[in-house]
Design a protein around this motif. Structure first.
Motif, PDB file in Angstrom:
ATOM      1  N   LEU A   1      -5.723   7.617  -3.130  1.00  0.00           N
ATOM      2  CA  LEU A   1      -6.255   7.605  -4.424  1.00  0.00           C
ATOM      3  C   LEU A   1      -5.545   6.793  -5.533  1.00  0.00           C
ATOM      4  N   ARG A   2      -4.157   7.121  -5.543  1.00  0.00           N
ATOM      5  CA  ARG A   2      -3.276   6.539  -6.372  1.00  0.00           C
ATOM      6  C   ARG A   2      -3.190   5.125  -6.396  1.00  0.00           C
ATOM      7  N   ASP A   3      -3.301   4.498  -5.095  1.00  0.00           N
ATOM      8  CA  ASP A   3      -3.082   3.107  -4.656  1.00  0.00           C
ATOM      9  C   ASP A   3      -4.602   2.440  -5.304  1.00  0.00           C
ATOM     10  N   LEU A   4      -5.707   3.223  -4.794  1.00  0.00           N
ATOM     11  CA  LEU A   4      -6.702   2.427  -5.353  1.00  0.00           C
ATOM     12  C   LEU A   4      -7.045   2.308  -7.080  1.00  0.00           C
ATOM     13  N   LYS A   5      -6.460   3.445  -7.495  1.00  0.00           N
ATOM     14  CA  LYS A   5      -6.338   3.205  -8.956  1.00  0.00           C
ATOM     15  C   LYS A   5      -5.449   2.078  -9.493  1.00  0.00           C
ATOM     16  N   LEU A   6      -4.236   2.011  -8.822  1.00  0.00           N
ATOM     17  CA  LEU A   6      -3.519   1.083  -9.388  1.00  0.00           C
ATOM     18  C   LEU A   6      -3.928  -0.356  -9.062  1.00  0.00           C
ATOM     19  N   PHE A   7      -4.728  -0.539  -7.905  1.00  0.00           N
ATOM     20  CA  PHE A   7      -5.340  -1.885  -7.739  1.00  0.00           C
ATOM     21  C   PHE A   7      -6.251  -2.395  -8.680  1.00  0.00           C
ATOM     22  N   LYS A   8      -6.740  -1.620  -9.665  1.00  0.00           N
ATOM     23  CA  LYS A   8      -7.883  -1.837 -10.771  1.00  0.00           C
ATOM     24  C   LYS A   8      -6.992  -2.525 -11.878  1.00  0.00           C
ATOM     25  N   ASP A   9      -5.842  -2.568 -11.731  1.00  0.00           N
ATOM     26  CA  ASP A   9      -4.853  -2.886 -12.901  1.00  0.00           C
ATOM     27  C   ASP A   9      -3.834  -3.997 -12.693  1.00  0.00           C
ATOM     28  N   ILE A  10      -4.278  -5.238 -12.524  1.00  0.00           N
ATOM     29  CA  ILE A  10      -3.390  -6.272 -11.758  1.00  0.00           C
ATOM     30  C   ILE A  10      -2.095  -6.450 -12.542  1.00  0.00           C
ATOM     31  N   LYS A  11      -2.195  -6.301 -13.880  1.00  0.00           N
ATOM     32  CA  LYS A  11      -1.211  -6.546 -14.799  1.00  0.00           C
ATOM     33  C   LYS A  11      -0.030  -5.375 -14.557  1.00  0.00           C
ATOM     34  N   HIS A  12      -0.689  -4.356 -14.397  1.00  0.00           N
ATOM     35  CA  HIS A  12       0.218  -3.064 -14.467  1.00  0.00           C
ATOM     36  C   HIS A  12       0.889  -3.295 -12.916  1.00  0.00           C
ATOM     37  N   LEU A  13       0.144  -3.620 -12.096  1.00  0.00           N
ATOM     38  CA  LEU A  13       0.687  -4.050 -10.718  1.00  0.00           C
ATOM     39  C   LEU A  13       1.813  -4.845 -10.532  1.00  0.00           C
TER      40      LEU A  13
END
Length: 219
Positions: free
Chosen positions: A142-154
């Motif tokens: 779930l954490r990975d899926l959340k991170l994938f929504k913010d490309i800049k943060h990624l």
């Protein structure tokens, strides 16, 4: 070839030797200066030796008379941490696709749910080992899926993700070694490597945050 012979070959000629190599090279990679040749070369050897050791663990864990929730869990999470840790290196690139990464995240989340429910449905009881690993899988997925929504943060945090995931793979290797050889009393074999590994990850997260913090202008 009979099942017992296959199991012996997998354990003594593939799983255990490669696991030992992973322990050694993973440790070298962790203490080496990040980004230098020693870190990169030892990291590559760690990745492949641990990956094939984990795959062999999968096979062993489902063989008749060798069924093992422990081996299955270690193999699963080692593979997840290794592959996602390696793929995080591409997040520093200008353009990249997340389709494969999202599939991995969904799979580890779904697997975590199955690991918790499987013994309850079949045996009407909770399996502590599978449940702990199942919760970890759900949280990371779930954490990975959340991170994938913010490309800049990624893009900004690719190094943190790489260090965290690869260290997670090494924690899995150390945990397996501790449990099999009963280095510590009972259940502590499961938790001590994770506690120490989490401390290592926290240290590097703090260090990386300090590097990124802008220096205040002097008055």
């Amino acid at each position: 070839m009979e099942i017992e012979r296959i199991a012996e070959i997998l354990i003594y000629f593939i799983h255990a030797p490669l696991g030992g190599i992973a322990l050694l090279t993973g440790g070298i990679s962790m203490i080496a200066k990040k980004g230098n040749n020693v870190h990169k070369k030892s990291g590559r050897i760690f990745f492949f030796s641990m990956l094939f050791s984990a795959i062999s663990a999968f096979i062993i864990s489902v063989l008749p008379n060798h069924e093992s929730p422990f081996l299955f869990s270690i193999g699963l999470f080692s593979t997840y941490f290794l592959i996602s840790g390696l793929r995080s290196l591409k997040f520093k690139q200008k353009e990249f696709q997340l389709k494969t990464d999202k599939i991995i995240a969904y799979l580890i989340t779904l697997t975590g749910i199955v690991m918790i429910l499987y013994p309850i449905v079949l045996y009407s009881k909770l399996n502590i080992i599978l449940s702990v690993f199942g919760v970890v899988g759900i949280v990371f997925g779930l954490r990975d899926l959340k991170l994938f929504k913010d490309i800049k943060h990624l893009k900004k945090n690719w190094l943190k993700l790489h260090l965290g995931k690869m260290t997670g793979g090494y924690i899995a290797a150390v945990s397996a070694f501790f449990v099999v050889n009963q280095i510590l009393p009972g259940i502590w074999n499961w938790f001590v490597p994770g506690i120490i590994g989490s401390g290592y990850i926290t240290y590097w997260m703090i260090k990386l945050n300090k590097k990124k913090k802008p220096v205040a202008n002097k008055v």
